[in-house]
Design an enzyme around this catalytic site. Structure first.
Site, mmCIF file in Angstrom:
data_model
loop_
_atom_site.group_PDB
_atom_site.id
_atom_site.type_symbol
_atom_site.label_atom_id
_atom_site.label_comp_id
_atom_site.label_asym_id
_atom_site.label_seq_id
_atom_site.Cartn_x
_atom_site.Cartn_y
_atom_site.Cartn_z
ATOM 1 N N TRP A 33 0.800 -1.224 0.000
ATOM 2 C CA TRP A 33 0.000 0.000 0.000
ATOM 3 C C TRP A 33 0.829 1.269 0.000
ATOM 4 O O TRP A 33 0.305 2.356 -0.187
ATOM 5 C CB TRP A 33 -0.946 0.035 1.209
ATOM 6 C CG TRP A 33 -0.308 -0.375 2.516
ATOM 7 C CD1 TRP A 33 -0.429 -1.595 3.122
ATOM 8 C CD2 TRP A 33 0.557 0.397 3.363
ATOM 9 N NE1 TRP A 33 0.309 -1.632 4.282
ATOM 10 C CE2 TRP A 33 0.919 -0.423 4.464
ATOM 11 C CE3 TRP A 33 1.067 1.695 3.305
ATOM 12 C CZ2 TRP A 33 1.754 0.016 5.490
ATOM 13 C CZ3 TRP A 33 1.913 2.138 4.326
ATOM 14 C CH2 TRP A 33 2.240 1.302 5.398
ATOM 15 N N ASN A 34 2.137 1.185 0.242
ATOM 16 C CA ASN A 34 2.848 2.436 0.535
ATOM 17 C C ASN A 34 3.125 3.303 -0.701
ATOM 18 O O ASN A 34 3.073 4.516 -0.616
ATOM 19 C CB ASN A 34 4.126 2.166 1.332
ATOM 20 C CG ASN A 34 5.143 1.367 0.563
ATOM 21 O OD1 ASN A 34 4.799 0.513 -0.248
ATOM 22 N ND2 ASN A 34 6.404 1.642 0.811
ATOM 23 N N LYS B 95 -2.590 -8.137 -7.917
ATOM 24 C CA LYS B 95 -3.436 -8.009 -6.731
ATOM 25 C C LYS B 95 -2.860 -6.888 -5.883
ATOM 26 O O LYS B 95 -1.808 -7.044 -5.259
ATOM 27 C CB LYS B 95 -3.466 -9.304 -5.909
ATOM 28 C CG LYS B 95 -4.531 -9.222 -4.810
ATOM 29 C CD LYS B 95 -4.197 -9.992 -3.566
ATOM 30 C CE LYS B 95 -3.328 -9.273 -2.589
ATOM 31 N NZ LYS B 95 -3.869 -8.015 -2.011
ATOM 32 N N PRO B 96 -3.533 -5.721 -5.879
ATOM 33 C CA PRO B 96 -3.016 -4.619 -5.052
ATOM 34 C C PRO B 96 -3.387 -4.830 -3.578
ATOM 35 O O PRO B 96 -4.226 -5.684 -3.265
ATOM 36 C CB PRO B 96 -3.745 -3.395 -5.624
ATOM 37 C CG PRO B 96 -4.983 -3.931 -6.282
ATOM 38 C CD PRO B 96 -4.759 -5.381 -6.603
ATOM 39 N N GLY C 112 6.453 -6.404 -0.605
ATOM 40 C CA GLY C 112 5.769 -6.336 0.691
ATOM 41 C C GLY C 112 6.731 -6.694 1.798
ATOM 42 O O GLY C 112 7.956 -6.581 1.640
ATOM 43 N N SER C 113 6.197 -7.153 2.916
ATOM 44 C CA SER C 113 7.045 -7.423 4.080
ATOM 45 C C SER C 113 7.835 -8.721 3.896
ATOM 46 O O SER C 113 7.444 -9.601 3.124
ATOM 47 C CB SER C 113 6.167 -7.524 5.324
ATOM 48 O OG SER C 113 5.287 -8.622 5.174
ATOM 49 N N GLU D 270 10.649 -8.103 -3.377
ATOM 50 C CA GLU D 270 11.158 -6.800 -2.910
ATOM 51 C C GLU D 270 10.584 -6.620 -1.509
ATOM 52 O O GLU D 270 9.383 -6.406 -1.344
ATOM 53 C CB GLU D 270 10.659 -5.670 -3.834
ATOM 54 C CG GLU D 270 11.042 -5.833 -5.298
ATOM 55 C CD GLU D 270 12.524 -5.583 -5.574
ATOM 56 O OE1 GLU D 270 13.215 -5.056 -4.681
ATOM 57 O OE2 GLU D 270 12.975 -5.938 -6.667
ATOM 58 N N LEU D 271 11.446 -6.702 -0.483
ATOM 59 C CA LEU D 271 10.931 -6.844 0.885
ATOM 60 C C LEU D 271 11.353 -5.696 1.803
ATOM 61 O O LEU D 271 11.701 -4.617 1.340
ATOM 62 C CB LEU D 271 11.381 -8.203 1.423
ATOM 63 C CG LEU D 271 11.041 -9.399 0.508
ATOM 64 C CD1 LEU D 271 11.611 -10.694 1.051
ATOM 65 C CD2 LEU D 271 9.537 -9.525 0.279
ATOM 66 N N CYS E 223 10.037 1.474 2.076
ATOM 67 C CA CYS E 223 10.949 0.347 2.324
ATOM 68 C C CYS E 223 12.389 0.835 2.427
ATOM 69 O O CYS E 223 13.191 0.253 3.148
ATOM 70 C CB CYS E 223 10.797 -0.687 1.222
ATOM 71 S SG CYS E 223 11.019 0.009 -0.421
ATOM 72 N N GLU F 21 12.033 -3.541 11.661
ATOM 73 C CA GLU F 21 11.530 -2.477 10.794
ATOM 74 C C GLU F 21 10.296 -1.836 11.443
ATOM 75 O O GLU F 21 9.333 -2.527 11.767
ATOM 76 C CB GLU F 21 11.140 -3.066 9.426
ATOM 77 C CG GLU F 21 10.672 -2.021 8.430
ATOM 78 C CD GLU F 21 10.163 -2.632 7.123
ATOM 79 O OE1 GLU F 21 9.507 -3.691 7.157
ATOM 80 O OE2 GLU F 21 10.432 -2.037 6.060
HETATM 81 P P1 NAD Z 1 2.418 -7.057 3.452
HETATM 82 O O1 NAD Z 1 3.453 -8.097 3.286
HETATM 83 O O2 NAD Z 1 1.543 -7.123 4.638
HETATM 84 O O3 NAD Z 1 1.429 -7.021 2.198
HETATM 85 C C1 NAD Z 1 1.912 -6.893 0.876
HETATM 86 C C2 NAD Z 1 0.907 -7.533 -0.055
HETATM 87 O O4 NAD Z 1 0.827 -8.918 0.248
HETATM 88 C C3 NAD Z 1 -0.513 -6.977 0.077
HETATM 89 O O5 NAD Z 1 -1.100 -6.907 -1.197
HETATM 90 C C4 NAD Z 1 -1.212 -8.044 0.911
HETATM 91 O O6 NAD Z 1 -2.612 -8.094 0.668
HETATM 92 C C5 NAD Z 1 -0.529 -9.297 0.408
HETATM 93 N N1 NAD Z 1 -0.581 -10.437 1.336
HETATM 94 C C6 NAD Z 1 -0.665 -10.420 2.684
HETATM 95 N N2 NAD Z 1 -0.682 -11.696 3.166
HETATM 96 C C7 NAD Z 1 -0.594 -12.512 2.088
HETATM 97 C C8 NAD Z 1 -0.570 -13.934 1.927
HETATM 98 N N3 NAD Z 1 -0.636 -14.762 2.969
HETATM 99 N N4 NAD Z 1 -0.494 -14.443 0.675
HETATM 100 C C9 NAD Z 1 -0.405 -13.604 -0.397
HETATM 101 N N5 NAD Z 1 -0.438 -12.266 -0.300
HETATM 102 C C10 NAD Z 1 -0.523 -11.714 0.930
HETATM 103 O O7 NAD Z 1 3.178 -5.659 3.377
HETATM 104 P P2 NAD Z 1 2.539 -4.208 3.504
HETATM 105 O O8 NAD Z 1 2.210 -3.979 4.937
HETATM 106 O O9 NAD Z 1 1.486 -4.009 2.490
HETATM 107 O O10 NAD Z 1 3.780 -3.301 3.066
HETATM 108 C C11 NAD Z 1 4.775 -2.926 3.933
HETATM 109 C C12 NAD Z 1 6.008 -3.799 3.759
HETATM 110 O O11 NAD Z 1 6.403 -3.829 2.391
HETATM 111 C C13 NAD Z 1 7.209 -3.248 4.511
HETATM 112 O O12 NAD Z 1 7.898 -4.311 5.104
HETATM 113 C C14 NAD Z 1 8.057 -2.600 3.418
HETATM 114 O O13 NAD Z 1 9.421 -2.495 3.725
HETATM 115 C C15 NAD Z 1 7.791 -3.538 2.276
HETATM 116 N N6 NAD Z 1 8.031 -2.870 0.982
HETATM 117 C C16 NAD Z 1 9.112 -3.237 0.267
HETATM 118 C C17 NAD Z 1 9.395 -2.586 -0.922
HETATM 119 C C18 NAD Z 1 10.620 -2.918 -1.733
HETATM 120 O O14 NAD Z 1 10.699 -2.486 -2.869
HETATM 121 N N7 NAD Z 1 11.568 -3.640 -1.190
HETATM 122 C C19 NAD Z 1 8.549 -1.564 -1.374
HETATM 123 C C20 NAD Z 1 7.446 -1.230 -0.601
HETATM 124 C C21 NAD Z 1 7.192 -1.893 0.579
#
Ligand code: NAD
Length: 529
Positions: A168-169, A192-193, A243-244, A265-266, A299, A397
């Site tokens: 979402w960020n 899937k956003p 994501g995370s 990308e985490l 991130c 983090e």
């Molecule tokens: P998140 O991991 O909670 O969610 C990311 C995505 O994954 C969302 O679309 C979510 O719906 C989906 N998701 C959640 N659980 C899932 C599952 N069990 N199976 C499949 N999909 C699932 O992360 P967030 O809170 O949306 O974003 C913040 C994190 O993302 C932070 O850790 C940040 O550092 C990281 N991030 C990394 C980058 C990068 O380029 N390295 C960029 C932006 C954000």
């Protein structure tokens, strides 16, 4: 009313009460109508502004079926035609800047200046890959195993349909910018956003179609990751996740089950090093941005600041003053510096980190409090010193507007402490000795390192790869890796003369001796090896 009753009456056309996102729901891919819905809030108020269908497994499978069909003719089109569409998209993004900023701000709560970074990023990536895709993807001659007797080419096929799950960020750039090279490489994309921010991806789809992208080629399936992540990973030919690190590890395991190639990308716990010869005013300006852009929800945001002991007091004093001067607010213009956090759960996490540090003895130099007077999820930019090692914000983090300042006495110590993390996403080094800065940067274990900037310079350098070392990721976006990962490379070799075995009538032993002699010769002759 239950969810399914509500969904039964669901009217896609009028599901958005806010003009800025109105009509975007029609870009959602659905198989047989709506069975479940979810609300999207305006983050400054946490009031519902739109309701979207929560896609189910059948919707995901439908999206892939449509995408797969569209991809066949797309892959046959010359790369130059695909480039034209992406370059038109580039212009449309800049033409519709205001609309895009509104959508991003509504659903993220970030300030307009931070939303604008996402627009810039999409334009930069569209320009870069829109002009360079043909070169990246060109079929190339490679050195043959037996030069003269053979001819070898390297060719790149599209993988097919790329599946992406995004956070979402930065909901516009982390969908559109990563999709652009995948599309240019001849693929379809299904995204899937994050449930908090689906409208930015839908707006990107609307503009891509306006630029001429075939409608079915780019599909958006909003919904919940744990519900539809698995079918998306099962269906795709390449999986891109942002994501995370915790979710990354789950989805990577799923991709592994299907032997689906993926990039991740985490998260990060990004360090900055301020050397004794740094220009302190410049470092303060760059690092306040580096720590508090998008309320620290980036991130690549800096969360650990290592400052040389000789300049520590001056730095802390100026850094705290600049942080206190940041203006927070909920406006849809460029008048304020920082917006709010994404939702209350995240606010609670940020509060927990600061409270944990405070109760364990950290000093809160500024901030450290929520600002409900500005909106439900505002939190003051917070600077901590004396942060104990065992406290949450020291190594985990925070992903919020919180930074810890630590002191070091020599360069070696600074590098060692910067590298003392399970993450390795982004780093930053500050010194007026540029050679020294670059030399330190090469020793920092992060996928990007900025010298005399917090994060933006390396992220904007899209000609070079960007991504995470250690637990911050697998694979890279940007540069050649950012597009070639969406292809299957192929080696085609023509045997023009002779055979790859002993010629007729030559005993194999004599052939083997001759081959060994030739191999020795080839190794010695510069033009051949
Ligand atoms: P998140 O991991 O909670 O969610 C990311 C995505 O994954 C969302 O679309 C979510 O719906 C989906 N998701 C959640 N659980 C899932 C599952 N069990 N199976 C499949 N999909 C699932 O992360 P967030 O809170 O949306 O974003 C913040 C994190 O993302 C932070 O850790 C940040 O550092 C990281 N991030 C990394 C980058 C990068 O380029 N390295 C960029 C932006 C954000």
């Amino acid at each position: 009313m239950t969810v399914s009753e509500q969904a039964g009456e669901f009217d896609l056309e009028s599901a958005e009460s806010d003009d800025r996102i109105a009509g975007l729901g029609r870009y959602v891919t659905l198989a047989d109508g709506v069975t479940e819905t979810f609300d999207v809030t305006e983050k400054y108020t946490q009031e519902v502004v739109g309701t979207l269908p929560a896609c189910q497994e059948t919707d995901v499978r439908e999206a892939f079926e449509r995408a797969r069909e569209a991809q066949e003719s797309w892959a046959e089109r010359p790369v130059s035609e695909r480039e034209e569409i992406v370059l038109d998209f580039h212009d449309l993004v800049l033409d519709h800047d205001d609309e895009l900023l509104d959508v991003v701000q509504v659903e993220t709560g970030k300030s307009r200046r931070h939303a604008h970074e996402g627009v810039m990023d999409v334009a930069i990536n569209a320009r870069h890959y829109g002009h360079r895709a043909e070169d990246y993807l060109a079929r190339e001659r490679r050195e043959a195993g037996v030069p003269g007797a053979q001819k070898t080419w390297e060719h790149h096929h599209p993988v097919g349909v790329v599946g992406m799950i995004t956070p979402w960020n930065y909901p516009l750039s982390l969908t559109a910018s990563d999709a652009i090279p995948a599309l240019l490489a001849g693929n379809a994309v299904v995204i899937k956003p994050a449930p908090d921010t689906p409208y930015s991806a839908l707006k990107a789809k609307a503009l891509l179609e306006e630029a001429g992208l075939p409608a079915d080629l780019f599909q958006i399936v909003p919904g919940y990751g744990p519900e539809i992540g698995d079918p998306l990973i099962e269906e795709c030919d390449y999986f891109g996740f942002t994501g995370s690190s915790d979710t990354g590890s789950l989805v990577a395991a799923k991709a592994g089950e299907h032997l689906t190639k993926c990039s991740l990308e985490l998260g990060g716990k990004n360090p900055a090093i301020v050397c004794e010869d740094a220009d302190i005013d410049k470092a303060v300006e760059g690092l306040v941005r580096g720590c508090f852009t998008n309320a620290g929800q980036i991130c690549i945001s800096i969360e650990r600041l290592y400052v040389h002991e000789s300049v520590r007091d001056e730095f802390v004093e100026k850094f705290v003053a600049a942080t206190e001067a940041l203006e927070l607010g909920a406006t849809y213009d460029y008048s304020v510096d920082v917006g709010c956090l994404i939702h209350e759960e995240h606010l609670e996490k940020v509060e927990e980190h600061v409270e944990d540090a405070r109760t364990r003895g950290a000093t809160v130099e500024c901030g450290g409090t929520a600002r409900p007077d500005l909106g439900p999820t505002f939190y003051e930019p917070t600077v901590l010193t004396d942060v104990p090692e065992e406290s949450l914000p020291c190594c985990e983090e925070t992903f919020g507007p919180v930074v810890g300042i630590y002191e070091f006495s020599d360069e070696e110590e600074a590098i060692e402490r910067a590298n003392d993390s399970e993450y390795g996403l982004n780093g930053s080094v500050w010194t007026e000795d540029y050679d020294r800065g670059v030399d330190i940067a090469f020793q920092v274990e992060c996928g990007t390192v900025n010298v005399n900037e917090g994060y933006a310079a390396a992220f904007a350098a899209v000609d070079a790869p960007m991504g995470g070392m250690k637990k911050s990721g697998i694979g890279r976006r940007h540069g050649d890796e950012g597009i070639m990962k969406y292809t299957e490379s192929q080696n085609v070799t023509l045997q023009k003369a002779g055979t790859m075995s002993a010629p007729p009538g030559v005993p194999y032993g004599i052939y083997a001796t001759g081959v060994n002699y030739a191999l020795r010769l080839i190794e010695k002759i510069p033009g051949l090896r």
